[in-house]
Design a protein around this motif. Structure first.
Motif, PDB file in Angstrom:
ATOM      1  N   VAL A 153     -11.912 -37.758 -21.863  1.00 15.54           N
ATOM      2  CA  VAL A 153     -10.600 -37.931 -23.015  1.00 15.54           C
ATOM      3  C   VAL A 153     -12.679 -39.224 -23.611  1.00 15.54           C
ATOM      4  CG1 VAL A 153      -9.696 -39.360 -23.615  1.00 15.54           C
ATOM      5  CG2 VAL A 153      -8.879 -37.639 -22.145  1.00 15.54           C
ATOM      6  N   ALA A 154     -13.441 -40.175 -22.551  1.00 15.74           N
ATOM      7  CA  ALA A 154     -13.669 -40.894 -22.833  1.00 15.74           C
ATOM      8  C   ALA A 154     -15.051 -40.601 -23.760  1.00 15.74           C
ATOM      9  CB  ALA A 154     -14.439 -41.904 -22.008  1.00 15.74           C
ATOM     10  N   LEU A 155     -15.283 -39.373 -22.731  1.00 17.29           N
ATOM     11  CA  LEU A 155     -16.615 -39.228 -24.359  1.00 17.29           C
ATOM     12  C   LEU A 155     -16.368 -38.346 -25.352  1.00 17.29           C
ATOM     13  CD1 LEU A 155     -18.892 -37.742 -22.546  1.00 17.29           C
ATOM     14  CD2 LEU A 155     -17.565 -35.781 -22.206  1.00 17.29           C
ATOM     15  N   LEU A 156     -15.156 -37.732 -25.424  1.00 16.19           N
ATOM     16  CA  LEU A 156     -14.319 -37.254 -26.463  1.00 16.19           C
ATOM     17  C   LEU A 156     -15.001 -38.015 -27.462  1.00 16.19           C
ATOM     18  CD1 LEU A 156     -13.682 -34.788 -28.045  1.00 16.19           C
ATOM     19  CD2 LEU A 156     -11.174 -35.642 -27.205  1.00 16.19           C
ATOM     20  N   CYS A 157     -14.092 -39.703 -27.468  1.00 14.95           N
ATOM     21  CA  CYS A 157     -13.342 -40.939 -28.269  1.00 14.95           C
ATOM     22  C   CYS A 157     -15.857 -41.134 -28.447  1.00 14.95           C
ATOM     23  CB  CYS A 157     -13.179 -42.098 -27.629  1.00 14.95           C
ATOM     24  SG  CYS A 157     -11.402 -41.283 -27.257  1.00 14.95           S
ATOM     25  N   GLY A 158     -16.103 -41.394 -27.698  1.00 15.63           N
ATOM     26  CA  GLY A 158     -17.745 -42.155 -28.014  1.00 15.63           C
ATOM     27  C   GLY A 158     -18.398 -40.474 -28.988  1.00 15.63           C
ATOM     28  N   LEU A 159     -17.736 -39.656 -28.615  1.00 19.65           N
ATOM     29  CA  LEU A 159     -18.713 -38.573 -29.439  1.00 19.65           C
ATOM     30  C   LEU A 159     -18.341 -38.513 -30.812  1.00 19.65           C
ATOM     31  CD1 LEU A 159     -19.551 -35.609 -27.067  1.00 19.65           C
ATOM     32  CD2 LEU A 159     -20.615 -37.775 -27.717  1.00 19.65           C
ATOM     33  N   VAL A 160     -16.813 -38.821 -31.313  1.00 20.03           N
ATOM     34  CA  VAL A 160     -15.616 -38.475 -32.337  1.00 20.03           C
ATOM     35  C   VAL A 160     -16.920 -39.887 -32.686  1.00 20.03           C
ATOM     36  CG1 VAL A 160     -13.819 -39.061 -33.816  1.00 20.03           C
ATOM     37  CG2 VAL A 160     -14.083 -38.002 -31.290  1.00 20.03           C
ATOM     38  N   LEU A 205     -34.654 -39.770 -38.096  1.00 20.75           N
ATOM     39  CA  LEU A 205     -33.746 -40.895 -37.578  1.00 20.75           C
ATOM     40  C   LEU A 205     -32.105 -40.701 -37.318  1.00 20.75           C
ATOM     41  CD1 LEU A 205     -34.340 -43.809 -37.438  1.00 20.75           C
ATOM     42  CD2 LEU A 205     -33.703 -44.255 -39.487  1.00 20.75           C
ATOM     43  N   LEU A 206     -31.551 -40.419 -38.226  1.00 20.96           N
ATOM     44  CA  LEU A 206     -29.940 -39.345 -37.678  1.00 20.96           C
ATOM     45  C   LEU A 206     -30.203 -39.118 -36.540  1.00 20.96           C
ATOM     46  CD1 LEU A 206     -27.492 -40.138 -39.208  1.00 20.96           C
ATOM     47  CD2 LEU A 206     -27.761 -38.114 -39.820  1.00 20.96           C
ATOM     48  N   TRP A 207     -31.119 -38.384 -36.805  1.00 19.22           N
ATOM     49  CA  TRP A 207     -30.993 -37.212 -36.106  1.00 19.22           C
ATOM     50  C   TRP A 207     -30.986 -37.281 -33.878  1.00 19.22           C
ATOM     51  CZ3 TRP A 207     -33.902 -34.923 -31.494  1.00 19.22           C
ATOM     52  CH2 TRP A 207     -33.672 -33.672 -31.267  1.00 19.22           C
ATOM     53  N   ALA A 208     -32.464 -38.679 -33.775  1.00 17.06           N
ATOM     54  CA  ALA A 208     -32.692 -39.052 -33.037  1.00 17.06           C
ATOM     55  C   ALA A 208     -31.734 -40.126 -33.117  1.00 17.06           C
ATOM     56  CB  ALA A 208     -33.893 -40.391 -33.697  1.00 17.06           C
ATOM     57  N   LEU A 209     -31.102 -41.396 -33.699  1.00 10.73           N
ATOM     58  CA  LEU A 209     -30.034 -41.598 -33.466  1.00 10.73           C
ATOM     59  C   LEU A 209     -28.980 -41.368 -32.882  1.00 10.73           C
ATOM     60  CD1 LEU A 209     -29.516 -43.836 -36.175  1.00 10.73           C
ATOM     61  CD2 LEU A 209     -29.634 -45.007 -33.918  1.00 10.73           C
ATOM     62  N   THR A 210     -28.408 -40.564 -32.920  1.00 14.12           N
ATOM     63  CA  THR A 210     -26.951 -39.440 -32.543  1.00 14.12           C
ATOM     64  C   THR A 210     -27.439 -38.628 -31.468  1.00 14.12           C
ATOM     65  OG1 THR A 210     -27.831 -37.945 -33.761  1.00 14.12           O
ATOM     66  CG2 THR A 210     -25.802 -39.060 -34.724  1.00 14.12           C
ATOM     67  N   GLN A 211     -28.608 -38.835 -31.261  1.00 10.58           N
ATOM     68  CA  GLN A 211     -28.726 -37.631 -29.752  1.00 10.58           C
ATOM     69  C   GLN A 211     -28.457 -39.165 -29.117  1.00 10.58           C
ATOM     70  OE1 GLN A 211     -29.580 -34.538 -29.858  1.00 10.58           O
ATOM     71  NE2 GLN A 211     -28.307 -34.565 -31.538  1.00 10.58           N
ATOM     72  N   LEU A 212     -29.778 -39.957 -29.586  1.00 11.24           N
ATOM     73  CA  LEU A 212     -29.327 -41.395 -28.095  1.00 11.24           C
ATOM     74  C   LEU A 212     -28.136 -41.341 -27.929  1.00 11.24           C
ATOM     75  CD1 LEU A 212     -32.531 -43.208 -29.131  1.00 11.24           C
ATOM     76  CD2 LEU A 212     -32.275 -42.379 -27.073  1.00 11.24           C
ATOM     77  N   GLY A 213     -27.382 -41.772 -29.011  1.00 14.34           N
ATOM     78  CA  GLY A 213     -25.908 -42.167 -28.814  1.00 14.34           C
ATOM     79  C   GLY A 213     -25.228 -41.389 -27.603  1.00 14.34           C
ATOM     80  N   ALA A 214     -25.489 -39.768 -28.591  1.00 14.07           N
ATOM     81  CA  ALA A 214     -24.351 -38.817 -27.298  1.00 14.07           C
ATOM     82  C   ALA A 214     -24.773 -39.246 -26.029  1.00 14.07           C
ATOM     83  CB  ALA A 214     -24.841 -37.813 -28.001  1.00 14.07           C
ATOM     84  N   LEU A 215     -26.819 -39.053 -25.495  1.00  9.90           N
ATOM     85  CA  LEU A 215     -27.008 -39.430 -23.844  1.00  9.90           C
ATOM     86  C   LEU A 215     -26.599 -40.993 -23.360  1.00  9.90           C
ATOM     87  CD1 LEU A 215     -29.429 -38.029 -22.606  1.00  9.90           C
ATOM     88  CD2 LEU A 215     -30.552 -40.290 -22.746  1.00  9.90           C
ATOM     89  N   GLY A 216     -26.455 -41.699 -24.657  1.00 10.83           N
ATOM     90  CA  GLY A 216     -26.134 -43.280 -24.327  1.00 10.83           C
ATOM     91  C   GLY A 216     -24.756 -42.841 -23.756  1.00 10.83           C
ATOM     92  N   VAL A 217     -23.340 -42.231 -24.496  1.00 12.24           N
ATOM     93  CA  VAL A 217     -22.329 -42.215 -24.308  1.00 12.24           C
ATOM     94  C   VAL A 217     -22.103 -41.483 -23.060  1.00 12.24           C
ATOM     95  CG1 VAL A 217     -20.202 -40.867 -25.161  1.00 12.24           C
ATOM     96  CG2 VAL A 217     -21.222 -41.713 -26.345  1.00 12.24           C
ATOM     97  N   PHE A 218     -23.479 -40.244 -22.673  1.00 15.23           N
ATOM     98  CA  PHE A 218     -22.908 -39.353 -21.586  1.00 15.23           C
ATOM     99  C   PHE A 218     -23.436 -40.272 -20.292  1.00 15.23           C
ATOM    100  CE2 PHE A 218     -23.020 -36.054 -24.032  1.00 15.23           C
ATOM    101  CZ  PHE A 218     -22.208 -35.082 -22.933  1.00 15.23           C
ATOM    102  N   VAL A 219     -24.008 -41.067 -20.238  1.00 13.39           N
ATOM    103  CA  VAL A 219     -24.377 -42.114 -18.977  1.00 13.39           C
ATOM    104  C   VAL A 219     -23.307 -42.755 -18.596  1.00 13.39           C
ATOM    105  CG1 VAL A 219     -26.525 -43.491 -18.065  1.00 13.39           C
ATOM    106  CG2 VAL A 219     -26.986 -41.894 -19.253  1.00 13.39           C
ATOM    107  N   GLY A 220     -23.349 -43.457 -20.159  1.00 14.46           N
ATOM    108  CA  GLY A 220     -22.326 -44.760 -19.649  1.00 14.46           C
ATOM    109  C   GLY A 220     -21.039 -44.034 -19.209  1.00 14.46           C
ATOM    110  N   VAL A 221     -20.068 -42.800 -19.324  1.00 13.25           N
ATOM    111  CA  VAL A 221     -19.422 -42.526 -18.649  1.00 13.25           C
ATOM    112  C   VAL A 221     -19.399 -41.811 -17.538  1.00 13.25           C
ATOM    113  CG1 VAL A 221     -17.741 -40.493 -19.095  1.00 13.25           C
ATOM    114  CG2 VAL A 221     -17.743 -41.694 -21.390  1.00 13.25           C
ATOM    115  N   TYR A 222     -20.555 -41.294 -17.171  1.00 13.11           N
ATOM    116  CA  TYR A 222     -21.283 -41.035 -16.020  1.00 13.11           C
ATOM    117  C   TYR A 222     -20.807 -42.561 -14.758  1.00 13.11           C
ATOM    118  CZ  TYR A 222     -22.820 -38.222 -12.644  1.00 13.11           C
ATOM    119  OH  TYR A 222     -22.802 -37.043 -11.439  1.00 13.11           O
ATOM    120  N   ALA A 223     -21.503 -43.070 -15.392  1.00 15.33           N
ATOM    121  CA  ALA A 223     -21.122 -44.004 -14.237  1.00 15.33           C
ATOM    122  C   ALA A 223     -20.082 -45.406 -14.188  1.00 15.33           C
ATOM    123  CB  ALA A 223     -22.376 -45.189 -14.794  1.00 15.33           C
ATOM    124  N   HIS A 224     -19.004 -45.616 -15.873  1.00 10.83           N
ATOM    125  CA  HIS A 224     -18.323 -46.214 -15.409  1.00 10.83           C
ATOM    126  C   HIS A 224     -17.391 -45.504 -14.714  1.00 10.83           C
ATOM    127  CE1 HIS A 224     -14.010 -47.383 -16.315  1.00 10.83           C
ATOM    128  NE2 HIS A 224     -14.481 -47.876 -16.840  1.00 10.83           N
TER     129      HIS A 224
END
Lengths: 662, 316
Positions: free
Chosen positions: A92-99, A62-81
């Motif tokens: 920097v935005a990517l780094l903050c999200g992943l931290v 579950l943890l693995w899936a959550l973090t993978q999804l979260g990371a994907l979300g951060v990537f997509v969000g930053v890419y779109a923004h």
């Protein structure tokens, strides 16, 4: 000490505090959703640690899936923004999200270290945006906090938070000499290390290569520093402080432009007629190519060009603070005018300014020569009800005519422009010069600050026998603007001046401002402005001038390895200092007794030693016995409390020096 | 290392009980309270005691006094060169009435056994005794018979008289936790002894200070005395140093280390502490270590080496 596997709530609180502060200044720079997500993750993690919320840590998948999804979300969000741009901001935005995600995932000691080191990395990213002193001080504090979190994590629970923070501050401070050493000697690159693509190219508002009535009024209220000047020796008089910027030739009636006049190469036709001043200018970035120099520049530095109108231009746009050295003479003659330049200096839009032309024609008809016309124009500004104001009424219709004959209220631009139009209408070559006038002397560090509010425009008139001569119509209207500078002048206008003489609070404020500006100047000079060239100078002064960058790196490496080897040898040779703060306190106590003539033998245990001391000095008996008992408890009974008491008692323990035999 | 809760009250209580024991024993064995305290420490640590001294300085009296004060049963075994293992352990004799062998337990089935002049016994008899000391049980005809608890052996030997003796090998000396010697009494103590009542009569009047349960309880408390990492560091430094001292044929073994720690725990408890200090280790080291160390050259006294050992290991 056993290896720590679990993360206590206290460790977590420290870590979260560190990372929040490390993120802090980024908050306004990030897309707004990102900080929200970050803090949601942070609160989740904290609540989970407090047992108020469930963490996904039980189930690895579950943890693995959550973090993978979260990371994907951060990537997509930053890419779109950022629309696909992977520049500084997106990184920097990517780094903050992943931290934030890593914080949630944090489970073992290893994760804790990763989060702390990511926080250190976050600290570094702030320098992409700001290199001010305040930023450096703030980030220094954050570094201490993160270090304290690491120390907290690796200390037994009996050691207090304050002790951890103190140790962290000490460690960071102790590393400062090494930092300075590396800063000074490590080979420097020309320009910043990070050639980041991004939006960091915008300069601050300043002069521009054109002028429109109303533009400089805005500058008049801006307190930002334009540049700083350090004179090598004497300073010119305040009223000679004309800092030359772009020269404007071409007008369409409202707007003035530099045009392509006098851009060609050629010898600079300036002749100094008075003392020369050498000075160094530290120019704030303005994203244009011109450089400022005291009128008139007689010798220039590297990587710049001088036009025939005495404008200094840089080879590249000024995107970082730039330092250059010039030589000027405030008494000079400038006697060279090509035919093309003469045409440009007489250009007026056809059929514009009818009333101005009529006035000029009337003066000519009255038989005035060139000097007579100039005198008449200045006379008119001085005598007629013209006023100097930073907030002039708007001008519709023909702005020059409107100003000269109707509103009669304006500032330097209005006067300079209408003055030049008047002269050109009378057939006298004239041009507008923009730049800065005046500057504030900073006695703290012996330099001058010229602010954006010192921006000014004046005129230059061509006399066939004398060459280009500066004429400042603003000085005719408001002489104090020029002799006092805009700062004093506007204060005088508001009636503040009289007040300031009495009010020590305001005087203090003024001093504080000067002090702060001096600190900023030194910071720019020595830290931000520490260029490869400065480094070379330093190395030469140290007698290391012959070292190339490569050799320097090798030398530093060898010195570093030797130092480390020496340190390792020392540490291995000596028995390790064990036991932490209690042992240190005890050793301090023993040192004091040794000074008092009662050294502890290395093989003596605490109680044994205390008994010997008590037998020798009855006055110390109760103190030393209490200290020894307390120390024995802390050290050999692993007692959880009493460290503070021990420290206090040792601090208060003063056996005095050994009595000298009479 | 498990961390035992620190109980200063229990430790103080143990200390006062031991103090009462020592002061009562001092009424019989005069002027030797230091040795008495070490002897009690040895018993609390559950170790056996070897008394090495000249005849007539009160070894037997000491053993009897301790047995009496602790309320323990007491047997004396006089070792001679014709002592057989059966004389120690016991023997099975055919009983005509029951028509079967019946085991008659030997003197070893007691709580305090005084083995006098142990070095006069043959190695066979010695090893039977030492095996009983180590295992705390004896094997008779294939059956293991447990010895009573607690079980202490106080052995004596005479160092000067070496004719017709079988000195204990080092490996067997190791079975004794401590080796003590009483030495001559001081002037005042000797005068009191000479002028006072007969020791045997005094002994007969002595009332036990402890019950068996008290003793077992104290032994359990010894186990709970806390040993910090820092102390183990010091102990290891001592062991390591003993192995590199030039005057010794070999250093202290890990078993010696365990014995030291055990004795130091008991010593700490005797002094009212729930944790061991380096001072405790230092106090018990001579008694625990001397008989386990062998000097490289004859004529060098192990005591001097012990002093050197203690002086060259730093307490941090």
């Amino acid at each position: 000490m056993s290896v720590r596997g679990d993360i206590s709530i206290r460790d977590l609180a420290w870590c979260c505090a560190g990372i929040t502060l490390a993120l802090g200044p980024h908050l306004t720079r990030l897309p707004p959703l990102l900080p929200l997500c970050f803090f949601a993750l942070l609160v989740w993690r904290l609540a989970g640690a407090l047992g108020k919320a469930r963490l996904p840590h039980r189930d690895y998948r579950l943890l693995w899936a959550l973090t993978q999804l979260g990371a994907l979300g951060v990537f997509v969000g930053v890419y779109a923004h950022y629309q696909g741009g992977m520049g500084r901001d997106a990184g920097v935005a990517l780094l903050c999200g992943l931290v934030g995600l890593k914080l949630l995932e944090m489970k073992e000691a290893r994760d804790f270290y990763v989060v702390c080191f990511l926080a250190y990395f976050l600290v570094v990213t702030h320098f992409f945006y700001s290199q001010a002193i305040v930023t450096a001080i703030y980030l220094f504090g954050v570094t201490v906090l993160i270090t304290a979190a690491l120390i907290r994590f690796n200390s037994p629970a009996s050691i207090g938070d304050r002790a951890c923070a103190t140790l962290a501050a000490r460690m960071v401070l102790e590393s400062v000499p090494l930092m300075v050493f590396c800063f000074m000697l490590f080979p420097r690159l020309d320009g910043p290390l990070w050639g980041m693509p991004g939006k960091d190219d915008h300069g601050v508002t300043g002069l521009s290569d054109h002028m429109e009535i109303g533009r400089i009024a805005h500058l008049g209220t801006s307190d930002e520093v334009a540049f700083r000047v350090a004179f090598d020796g004497a300073r010119p008089r305040a009223r000679d402080l004309y800092w030359r910027g772009p020269v404007l030739w071409v007008t369409d009636g409202r707007r003035w432009d530099a045009g392509d006049v006098a851009r060609g190469k050629g010898t600079v036709p300036v002749v100094a007629r008075g003392p020369r001043y050498r000075y160094e200018i530290l120019l704030e970035p303005h994203d244009e190519r011109w450089l400022l120099g005291l009128d008139a520049v007689t010798a220039t530095g590297e990587r710049m060009r001088v036009s025939r109108a005495l404008e200094l231009t840089s080879l590249q746009r000024v995107k970082q603070r730039r330092r250059y050295t010039l030589e000027s003479s405030t008494a000079y003659s400038l006697r060279d005018l090509s035919a093309e330049e003469r045409t440009a200096a007489l250009q007026l839009p056809p059929a514009a300014h009818p009333r101005t032309r009529a006035l000029a024609a009337a003066w000519r008809a009255a038989g005035r020569d060139d000097r007579g016309v100039v005198a008449a124009a200045l006379q008119r500004f001085a005598a007629a009800p013209y006023g100097y104001t930073l907030t002039p009424p708007t001008l519709s219709g023909d702005p020059i005519d409107g100003f000269l004959f109707d509103t009669r209220l304006g500032f330097c631009e209005h006067y300079a422009a209408s003055f030049v139009v008047l002269l050109r209408a009378a057939g006298i070559p004239a041009r507008v010069v923009t730049g800065y006038q005046g500057g504030e002397y900073n006695g703290v560090s012996d330099y001058m600050v010229v602010r954006q509010s010192d921006a000014h425009a004046w005129a230059e008139v061509w006399f066939d026998d004398e060459g280009w001569v500066r004429a400042d119509p603003t000085a005719a209207v408001a002489p104090e603007r020029v002799s006092l500078g805009i700062g004093e002048f506007s204060r005088a206008g508001a009636g503040i001046r009289a007040l300031e003489d009495n009010d020590t609070a305001l005087a203090l404020l003024h001093n504080a401002r000067q002090l702060w500006d001096a600190a900023n100047y030194q910071w720019s000079q020595w830290v931000l402005g520490y260029s490869p060239q400065r480094q070379r100078e330093l190395m030469e002064r140290l007698g290391l001038g012959h070292l190339t960058a490569g050799r320097l790196i090798v030398t530093l490496l060898i010195v570093g390895v030797l130092l480390l080897a020496g340190l390792a040898w020392l540490l291995l040779r000596r028995p390790a200092q064990q036991g932490g703060p209690a042992v240190r306190a005890w050793h301090m106590c023993c040192r004091r007794l040794a000074q008092a003539g009662l050294p502890r033998a290395a093989h003596e245990g605490p109680l044994e030693f205390a008994a010997r001391v008590a037998a020798a000095r009855a006055d110390l008996a109760s103190d030393i016995e209490a200290i020894a008992r307390l120390y024995a408890l802390l050290r050999y009974a692993d007692a959880p409390h009493g460290l503070e008491t021990l420290r206090e008692r040792v601090r208060a323990f003063r056996p005095g020096r050994a009595a000298r035999p009479a | 290392m498990s961390i035992t809760p620190f109980k200063p009250k229990a430790a103080a209580d143990a200390s006062s009980r031991v103090a009462a024991l020592v002061s009562a024993a001092s009424g019989i064995v005069l002027g030797k309270s230091d040795v008495l305290r070490l002897a009690v420490t040895c018993l609390l640590a559950g170790g056996h005691l070897l008394l090495e001294d000249l005849p007539g300085v009160g070894k037997t009296t000491l053993a009897q006094t301790l047995a009496r004060l602790l309320g323990l049963s007491y047997q004396r075994l006089q070792c001679t060169s014709d002592l057989m293992p059966a004389d120690v352990i016991g023997v099975s004799v055919y009983d005509r009435n029951d028509s079967q062998f019946r085991f008659h337990p030997g003197p070893v089935f007691t709580q305090v056994l005084l083995a006098d002049e142990i070095n006069r016994a043959t190695p066979r008899a010695q090893s039977a005794l030492l095996e009983a000391m180590e295992e705390r049980q004896v094997s008779v005809e294939g059956r293991a018979l447990p010895l009573p608890a607690p079980f202490f052996v106080i052995a004596t030997q005479n160092p000067s008289d070496q004719v017709g003796t079988y000195p204990l090998p080092e490996s067997q000396l190791d079975r004794f936790l401590m080796r003590l010697s009483l030495g001559y009494p001081g002037r005042d103590a000797e005068r009191e002894l000479l002028q006072g009542r007969d020791r045997r009569a005094l002994l007969a009047d002595l009332e036990p200070v402890f019950g068996v349960d008290d003793l077992l309880d104290l032994q359990r408390q010894v186990d709970a005395v806390h040993v910090a990492d820092a102390l183990v560091d010091y102990l290891q430094a001592l062991l390591a140093r003993s192995r590199e001292l030039p005057g010794l044929a070999h250093g202290l073994s890990p078993r010696a280390g365990l014995a030291l720690l055990r004795a130091a725990r008991a010593w700490a408890l005797v002094h009212g502490r729930g944790h061991v200090l380096p001072e405790d280790l230092k106090a018990v080291l001579p008694s625990v270590a001397t008989h386990r160390l062998v000097a490289r050259e004859a004529g060098v006294r192990a005591e001097a080496t012990i002093t050197q050992l203690l002086r060259t290991v730093a307490v941090i």
